[in-house]
Write a protein that holds these residues in place. Structure first.
Motif, short mmCIF file in Angstrom:
data_model
loop_
_atom_site.label_atom_id
_atom_site.label_comp_id
_atom_site.label_asym_id
_atom_site.label_seq_id
_atom_site.Cartn_x
_atom_site.Cartn_y
_atom_site.Cartn_z
N VAL A 23 -38.23 -69.04 44.07
CA VAL A 23 -38.83 -69.96 45.05
C VAL A 23 -39.82 -69.15 45.89
CG1 VAL A 23 -38.39 -71.51 46.99
CG2 VAL A 23 -36.81 -71.45 45.06
N LYS A 59 -42.07 -74.11 44.64
CA LYS A 59 -42.40 -73.85 46.04
C LYS A 59 -41.24 -74.32 46.90
CE LYS A 59 -47.36 -74.17 45.47
NZ LYS A 59 -48.59 -74.90 45.78
N ARG A 60 -41.00 -73.61 47.99
CA ARG A 60 -39.93 -74.00 48.91
C ARG A 60 -40.13 -75.45 49.36
NH1 ARG A 60 -36.88 -70.48 50.95
NH2 ARG A 60 -38.45 -68.83 50.83
N GLY A 61 -39.09 -76.26 49.23
CA GLY A 61 -39.16 -77.66 49.61
C GLY A 61 -39.50 -78.61 48.48
N ASP A 62 -39.93 -78.07 47.33
CA ASP A 62 -40.22 -78.93 46.17
C ASP A 62 -38.96 -79.60 45.67
OD1 ASP A 62 -42.90 -78.26 46.14
OD2 ASP A 62 -42.80 -77.08 44.28
N ILE A 63 -39.11 -80.83 45.23
CA ILE A 63 -38.02 -81.53 44.54
C ILE A 63 -38.17 -81.19 43.07
CG2 ILE A 63 -37.04 -83.77 43.94
CD1 ILE A 63 -38.12 -84.78 46.65
N THR A 119 -32.90 -81.85 42.73
CA THR A 119 -32.45 -81.14 43.93
C THR A 119 -33.69 -80.52 44.59
OG1 THR A 119 -30.78 -79.63 44.84
CG2 THR A 119 -31.93 -78.92 42.84
N VAL A 120 -33.51 -79.98 45.77
CA VAL A 120 -34.62 -79.36 46.51
C VAL A 120 -34.55 -77.85 46.33
CG1 VAL A 120 -35.62 -79.02 48.81
CG2 VAL A 120 -34.63 -81.23 48.20
N LYS A 127 -34.78 -74.44 47.61
CA LYS A 127 -34.69 -73.88 48.96
C LYS A 127 -34.92 -72.38 48.99
CE LYS A 127 -31.55 -77.42 50.61
NZ LYS A 127 -30.23 -77.73 51.14
N GLU A 128 -34.37 -71.68 47.99
CA GLU A 128 -34.49 -70.23 47.95
C GLU A 128 -34.30 -69.74 46.52
OE1 GLU A 128 -31.37 -68.85 50.50
OE2 GLU A 128 -29.80 -69.63 49.20
#
Length: 105
Positions: free
Chosen positions: A104, A12-16, A76-77, A79-80
């Motif tokens: 993502v 999911k967007r924003g997941d670490i 990392t996060v 993002k896309e």
């Protein structure tokens, strides 16, 4: 050389997210001698880089004390959607690359 890469297929967007890599390499330190006393030349991976959609997200400089078949883990996060690209550079012209996709949502 072969590399094992573990990148989540989806996030999911924003997941670490955790990225794990294992590459096959002897990592000869240059300090060891053969049975007849000759010095075994140094042959190590000197750097590792990970890019996420072309942007560097992780880099490591490696030294003779690193074990054979180096394993690296980092976060990392997400993002896309896109691709992670991995590059190992070493002595004697050694270069190896690998990549892994991520979706993502």
């Amino acid at each position: 050389m072969a590399a094992l890469i573990n990148v989540p297929a989806k996030a999911k967007r924003g997941d670490i997210i955790e990225i794990r890599t294992l590459t096959s390499h002897i990592m000869e330190t240059g300090f060891r001698h053969t049975a007849d006393g000759a010095l075994v030349p140094r042959d190590i991976i000197t750097s590792f880089t990970c890019r996420y959609n072309g942007t560097e997200v992780f880099r490591a400089d490696l030294f003779p004390a690193i074990a054979a078949n180096p394993y690296l883990s980092f976060f990392t996060v997400a993002k896309e959607s896109g691709k992670f690209e991995f590059e190992w550079i070493g002595d004697n012209g050694y270069s190896s690359t690998a990549s892994a996709p991520i979706t993502v949502e």
